[in-house]
Design an enzyme around this catalytic site. Structure first.
Site: not given
Ligand SMILES: [Zn+2]
Length: 233
Positions: A39-40, A103, A141
């Site tokens: 996620y951003t 993203e 991530h």
């Molecule tokens: Zn990340």
């Protein structure tokens, strides 16, 4: 992608091109074998895209999917984008050379927008087919960098992706007779979690993915959600 029939070859997705200078060749002739979701954690997708194109930030991703479902491509899939950083998955490092990074326009606390999820599903399906990547190789991530990264976070709907063959399913298996952190670490390694992490960080990362919002000390249910190493392609 709803429950309707998908045309042969899948839906066509419009990708808006906005090239980032933050990329390079994949090392050692590596090709994408994994997809890493992020996620951003920024206010807007535009701000995230600007940052991912800023040479001084030294970060990038192949794609940004915004809340409206718009897909922006920053780096060609054949090149190495800078999204994964330090970490490891299944004993493999330099995940940037081995993956495609996506993203997602989300602040980490809000629900993921429906148009975003629909575009992500089409994009993921296209990428997995193009590079012949098994769905078990779609990771967060946080999976490859426990304790350092927490995205795509507890609000991300992994089950929804899994139900469409776009991520590994969380399978409930039998719990061992004795619950111990040593056993848990061994099972986690078998499931791909080989990055260095403290006991707490490892447990938190696996819960983020498979038991969002679970809390308290290690328990039997933490074992039952770990996929076996044998199920990986
Ligand atoms: Zn990340």
């Amino acid at each position: 992608m709803g429950s309707g029939s998908v045309p042969p070859g899948g839906w066509q997705l419009i990708r808006h091109w906005y090239p980032s200078p933050n990329c390079g060749p994949r090392r050692d002739g590596l090709t994408p074998r994994f997809v890493v979701l992020h996620y951003t954690a920024m206010e807007t997708a535009e701000a995230a895209i600007e940052r991912l194109c800023d040479p001084e930030a030294e970060v990038s991703a192949h794609y940004v999917v915004c809340k409206s479902g718009r897909v922006t491509q920053l780096v060609p899939e054949g090149l190495r984008a800078w999204h994964a950083g330090a970490g490891e998955w299944r004993g493999l490092s330099d995940i940037n050379s081995r993956s495609i990074g996506i993203e997602l326009d989300n602040d980490g606390a809000s629900p993921f927008a429906e148009p975003l999820m629909e575009s992500l599903e089409v994009l993921l399906g296209t990428i997995l087919r193009a590079w012949d990547i098994p769905c078990t190789n779609v990771i967060g991530h946080s999976d490859m960098a426990p304790g350092r990264k927490f995205d795509p976070g507890p609000r991300f709907d992994w089950r929804r992706l899994a139900s469409q063959g776009l991520a590994a399913a969380t399978v409930e298996s039998a719990a061992p007779n004795h619950v111990s952190m040593d056993r848990f670490r061994a099972a986690a390694r078998g499931a791909g979690y080989t990055a260095e992490a403290s006991d707490n960080d490892l447990l938190a990362a696996i819960r983020l993915r498979h038991r969002p919002y679970a809390s308290g000390p290690l328990d039997e249910a933490d074992f039952t959600v770990l996929p076996g190493a044998a199920s990986f392609a």
